[in-house]
Enzyme design. Structure first.
Site, PDB file in Angstrom:
ATOM      1  N   VAL A 137       1.856  -4.545 -11.228  1.00  0.00           N
ATOM      2  CA  VAL A 137       1.993  -3.232 -10.600  1.00  0.00           C
ATOM      3  C   VAL A 137       2.237  -3.396  -9.101  1.00  0.00           C
ATOM      4  O   VAL A 137       1.580  -4.193  -8.436  1.00  0.00           O
ATOM      5  CB  VAL A 137       0.722  -2.384 -10.849  1.00  0.00           C
ATOM      6  CG1 VAL A 137       0.774  -1.073 -10.088  1.00  0.00           C
ATOM      7  CG2 VAL A 137       0.549  -2.130 -12.338  1.00  0.00           C
ATOM      8  N   CYS A 138       3.175  -2.605  -8.588  1.00  0.00           N
ATOM      9  CA  CYS A 138       3.521  -2.632  -7.165  1.00  0.00           C
ATOM     10  C   CYS A 138       3.314  -1.235  -6.586  1.00  0.00           C
ATOM     11  O   CYS A 138       4.192  -0.379  -6.686  1.00  0.00           O
ATOM     12  CB  CYS A 138       4.977  -3.078  -7.000  1.00  0.00           C
ATOM     13  SG  CYS A 138       5.529  -3.097  -5.286  1.00  0.00           S
ATOM     14  N   ILE A 139       2.110  -1.000  -6.041  1.00  0.00           N
ATOM     15  CA  ILE A 139       1.834   0.263  -5.358  1.00  0.00           C
ATOM     16  C   ILE A 139       1.098  -0.041  -4.058  1.00  0.00           C
ATOM     17  O   ILE A 139       0.457  -1.086  -3.917  1.00  0.00           O
ATOM     18  CB  ILE A 139       1.032   1.270  -6.224  1.00  0.00           C
ATOM     19  CG1 ILE A 139      -0.265   0.657  -6.739  1.00  0.00           C
ATOM     20  CG2 ILE A 139       1.883   1.808  -7.355  1.00  0.00           C
ATOM     21  CD1 ILE A 139      -1.160   1.651  -7.482  1.00  0.00           C
TER      22      ILE A 139
END
Length: 166
Positions: free
Chosen positions: A89-91
């Protein structure tokens, strides 16, 4: 910060999650000998193409937690603009403090020690409902989200059913 302090913090967060966790999220240590790796199960948010899916994920915490952010990786096939093809996940909330070279995030959106496992998982649920296609991790998903929303939703719904073994 010592590993012992990180362990105390993780134990406290686990207790809070088990006593007062938000709906649609289950998370805890993979085994009692390793509090630095957690198994998570995230329910797809209602009203999204992810609805009905149950998404297994792994949270890995650094030994200096909460000074450093954990990483979160979906352990199933996943199609989303903010999730790399390997499931990572890329947040913003999972990005270490410091300047964003691409200028997409303010420092207040990035990781800080006041964040928590609960905030991370709620941010992921929010991300599922509202992808950020300006700083995409999966270019194919970004493109489909922008150009063919109907097909994007069809792909995501198919994968949601797959998480249930259907």
């Amino acid at each position: 910060m010592s590993k012992a302090m990180a362990l105390r913090r993780l134990m406290k967060e686990y207790k809070e999650l088990t006593e007062n966790g938000p709906d649609g999220i289950t998370a805890g240590p993979s085994n009692e000998d390793d509090f630095f790796t957690w198994d998570c199960l995230i329910q797809g948010p209602d009203g999204t193409p992810f609805e009905g899916g149950l998404y297994p994920a792994t949270l890995k915490f650094p030994s200096d937690y909460p000074l450093g952010p954990p990483t979160l990786k979906f352990e199933c096939e996943f199609f989303h603009p903010n999730v790399y093809k390997d499931g990572t996940v890329c947040i913003s909330i999972l990005h270490a403090p410091g300047d964003d070279p691409n200028m997409y995030e303010s420092s207040s959106e990035r990781w800080s020690p006041v964040q928590s496992v609960e905030k991370i998982l709620l941010s992921v649920m929010s991300m599922l409902a509202e992808p950020n296609d300006e700083s995409g991790a999966n270019i194919d998903a970004c493109k489909m989200w922008r150009e063919d929303r109907e097909e994007y939703c069809r792909v995501v719904r198919r994968l949601a059913r797959k998480t249930l073994g259907l």
